[in-house]
Motif scaffolding. Structure first.
Motif, PDB file in Angstrom:
ATOM      1  N   TRP A   6       0.836  -1.198   0.000  1.00 19.49           N
ATOM      2  CA  TRP A   6       0.000   0.000   0.000  1.00 19.49           C
ATOM      3  C   TRP A   6       0.875   1.254   0.000  1.00 19.49           C
ATOM      4  CZ3 TRP A   6      -0.969   4.349   2.894  1.00 19.49           C
ATOM      5  CH2 TRP A   6      -2.149   5.018   2.609  1.00 19.49           C
ATOM      6  N   TYR A   7       1.881   1.290   0.878  1.00 18.80           N
ATOM      7  CA  TYR A   7       2.773   2.453   0.935  1.00 18.80           C
ATOM      8  C   TYR A   7       3.598   2.588  -0.343  1.00 18.80           C
ATOM      9  CZ  TYR A   7       1.744   3.687   5.740  1.00 18.80           C
ATOM     10  OH  TYR A   7       1.105   4.096   6.875  1.00 18.80           O
ATOM     11  N   GLU A   8       4.039   1.484  -0.877  1.00 19.42           N
ATOM     12  CA  GLU A   8       4.847   1.519  -2.108  1.00 19.42           C
ATOM     13  C   GLU A   8       4.018   2.055  -3.272  1.00 19.42           C
ATOM     14  OE1 GLU A   8       8.483   1.438  -3.809  1.00 19.42           O
ATOM     15  OE2 GLU A   8       8.092   0.936  -1.725  1.00 19.42           O
ATOM     16  N   ASP A   9       2.726   1.714  -3.312  1.00 16.00           N
ATOM     17  CA  ASP A   9       1.840   2.235  -4.355  1.00 16.00           C
ATOM     18  C   ASP A   9       1.654   3.738  -4.238  1.00 16.00           C
ATOM     19  OD1 ASP A   9       1.510  -0.282  -5.437  1.00 16.00           O
ATOM     20  OD2 ASP A   9      -0.465  -0.623  -4.511  1.00 16.00           O
ATOM     21  N   ARG A  10       1.716   4.254  -3.016  1.00 17.90           N
ATOM     22  CA  ARG A  10       1.533   5.694  -2.793  1.00 17.90           C
ATOM     23  C   ARG A  10       2.765   6.486  -3.182  1.00 17.90           C
ATOM     24  NH1 ARG A  10      -2.125   2.952  -2.418  1.00 17.90           N
ATOM     25  NH2 ARG A  10      -4.120   3.315  -1.474  1.00 17.90           N
ATOM     26  N   GLN A  11       3.928   5.952  -2.811  1.00 18.98           N
ATOM     27  CA  GLN A  11       5.193   6.636  -3.135  1.00 18.98           C
ATOM     28  C   GLN A  11       6.315   5.616  -3.153  1.00 18.98           C
ATOM     29  OE1 GLN A  11       6.116  10.086  -0.751  1.00 18.98           O
ATOM     30  NE2 GLN A  11       8.265   9.995  -1.299  1.00 18.98           N
ATOM     31  N   SER A  12       7.030   5.599  -4.217  1.00 16.43           N
ATOM     32  CA  SER A  12       8.136   4.656  -4.373  1.00 16.43           C
ATOM     33  C   SER A  12       9.133   4.801  -3.224  1.00 16.43           C
ATOM     34  CB  SER A  12       8.835   4.899  -5.708  1.00 16.43           C
ATOM     35  OG  SER A  12       9.896   3.993  -5.870  1.00 16.43           O
ATOM     36  N   GLY A  13       9.453   3.682  -2.611  1.00 19.64           N
ATOM     37  CA  GLY A  13      10.422   3.659  -1.526  1.00 19.64           C
ATOM     38  C   GLY A  13       9.808   3.599  -0.138  1.00 19.64           C
ATOM     39  N   LEU A  14       8.555   4.030   0.008  1.00 20.00           N
ATOM     40  CA  LEU A  14       7.933   4.009   1.336  1.00 20.00           C
ATOM     41  C   LEU A  14       7.666   2.591   1.833  1.00 20.00           C
ATOM     42  CD1 LEU A  14       5.328   6.935   1.385  1.00 20.00           C
ATOM     43  CD2 LEU A  14       7.547   6.810   2.508  1.00 20.00           C
ATOM     44  N   GLY A  15       7.247   1.711   0.937  1.00 18.87           N
ATOM     45  CA  GLY A  15       7.002   0.331   1.330  1.00 18.87           C
ATOM     46  C   GLY A  15       8.289  -0.374   1.710  1.00 18.87           C
ATOM     47  N   ILE A  16       9.341  -0.112   0.952  1.00 20.48           N
ATOM     48  CA  ILE A  16      10.649  -0.705   1.248  1.00 20.48           C
ATOM     49  C   ILE A  16      11.165  -0.180   2.586  1.00 20.48           C
ATOM     50  CG2 ILE A  16      13.054  -0.800   0.487  1.00 20.48           C
ATOM     51  CD1 ILE A  16      11.860  -0.781  -2.413  1.00 20.48           C
ATOM     52  N   ALA A  17      10.954   1.105   2.854  1.00 20.72           N
ATOM     53  CA  ALA A  17      11.381   1.689   4.127  1.00 20.72           C
ATOM     54  C   ALA A  17      10.644   1.038   5.301  1.00 20.72           C
ATOM     55  CB  ALA A  17      11.153   3.201   4.118  1.00 20.72           C
ATOM     56  N   LEU A  18       9.361   0.748   5.119  1.00 20.62           N
ATOM     57  CA  LEU A  18       8.598   0.061   6.166  1.00 20.62           C
ATOM     58  C   LEU A  18       9.174  -1.325   6.426  1.00 20.62           C
ATOM     59  CD1 LEU A  18       6.251  -0.294   8.142  1.00 20.62           C
ATOM     60  CD2 LEU A  18       4.807  -0.917   6.192  1.00 20.62           C
ATOM     61  N   LEU A  19       9.436  -2.060   5.364  1.00 23.27           N
ATOM     62  CA  LEU A  19      10.015  -3.400   5.534  1.00 23.27           C
ATOM     63  C   LEU A  19      11.383  -3.336   6.196  1.00 23.27           C
ATOM     64  CD1 LEU A  19       8.975  -5.028   2.137  1.00 23.27           C
ATOM     65  CD2 LEU A  19       7.949  -5.399   4.395  1.00 23.27           C
ATOM     66  N   ASP A  20      12.176  -2.317   5.871  1.00 18.91           N
ATOM     67  CA  ASP A  20      13.478  -2.142   6.517  1.00 18.91           C
ATOM     68  C   ASP A  20      13.329  -1.889   8.016  1.00 18.91           C
ATOM     69  OD1 ASP A  20      14.853  -2.538   4.147  1.00 18.91           O
ATOM     70  OD2 ASP A  20      15.182  -0.391   3.766  1.00 18.91           O
ATOM     71  N   LEU A  21      12.350  -1.057   8.393  1.00 15.48           N
ATOM     72  CA  LEU A  21      12.103  -0.805   9.819  1.00 15.48           C
ATOM     73  C   LEU A  21      11.705  -2.074  10.558  1.00 15.48           C
ATOM     74  CD1 LEU A  21      10.156   2.587  10.027  1.00 15.48           C
ATOM     75  CD2 LEU A  21      12.397   2.057  10.973  1.00 15.48           C
ATOM     76  N   ILE A  22      10.871  -2.875   9.914  1.00 20.36           N
ATOM     77  CA  ILE A  22      10.451  -4.140  10.514  1.00 20.36           C
ATOM     78  C   ILE A  22      11.652  -5.061  10.692  1.00 20.36           C
ATOM     79  CG2 ILE A  22       9.071  -6.230  10.150  1.00 20.36           C
ATOM     80  CD1 ILE A  22       7.051  -4.365   8.648  1.00 20.36           C
ATOM     81  N   ASP A  23      12.492  -5.157   9.663  1.00 24.35           N
ATOM     82  CA  ASP A  23      13.703  -5.992   9.759  1.00 24.35           C
ATOM     83  C   ASP A  23      14.605  -5.524  10.895  1.00 24.35           C
ATOM     84  OD1 ASP A  23      12.960  -7.620   7.660  1.00 24.35           O
ATOM     85  OD2 ASP A  23      14.198  -6.580   6.176  1.00 24.35           O
ATOM     86  N   LYS A  24      14.800  -4.211  11.018  1.00 27.14           N
ATOM     87  CA  LYS A  24      15.649  -3.677  12.087  1.00 27.14           C
ATOM     88  C   LYS A  24      15.062  -3.968  13.456  1.00 27.14           C
ATOM     89  CE  LYS A  24      17.728  -0.105   9.284  1.00 27.14           C
ATOM     90  NZ  LYS A  24      17.720   1.307   8.894  1.00 27.14           N
ATOM     91  N   ALA A  25      13.739  -3.847  13.582  1.00 24.38           N
ATOM     92  CA  ALA A  25      13.085  -4.139  14.861  1.00 24.38           C
ATOM     93  C   ALA A  25      13.269  -5.607  15.236  1.00 24.38           C
ATOM     94  CB  ALA A  25      11.603  -3.781  14.792  1.00 24.38           C
TER      95      ALA A  25
END
Length: 89
Positions: A6-25
């Motif tokens: 959903w975030y990636e569809d809104r703006q390129s890179g936002l979905g990837i950033a969310l997944l990165d935050l989850i991985d870091k957590a």
């Protein structure tokens, strides 16, 4: 994951950033650094904790014991609050 798409569809890179935050957590949890924020409304399970994800309205809810750490939910902070509370800890 639907939220990342959903975030990636809104703006390129936002979905990837969310997944990165989850991985870091998750890596932080694996390293033994547990969050100190209790989960509101789960008073019967004192070991329930949550990690709030910055920039996104999501939390990772987990339960820990001496032997294991279990991620119980990836939950939106506003939508269907507490829908995951019926899950076993």
């Amino acid at each position: 994951m639907d939220a990342a798409s959903w975030y990636e569809d809104r703006q390129s890179g936002l979905g990837i950033a969310l997944l990165d935050l989850i991985d870091k957590a998750i890596e932080t949890i694996r390293s033994g650094v547990l969050p100190t924020s209790p989960v509101l409304g789960v008073s019967n399970v004192k070991s329930a904790r949550r990690i709030l994800l910055r920039r996104y309205p999501y939390s990772i809810v987990l339960h820990h014991s001496e032997d294991e750490i279990v991620i119980v939910a990836f939950a939106h902070n506003s939508r269907r609050p507490g829908h995951w509370r019926s899950r076993e800890f």
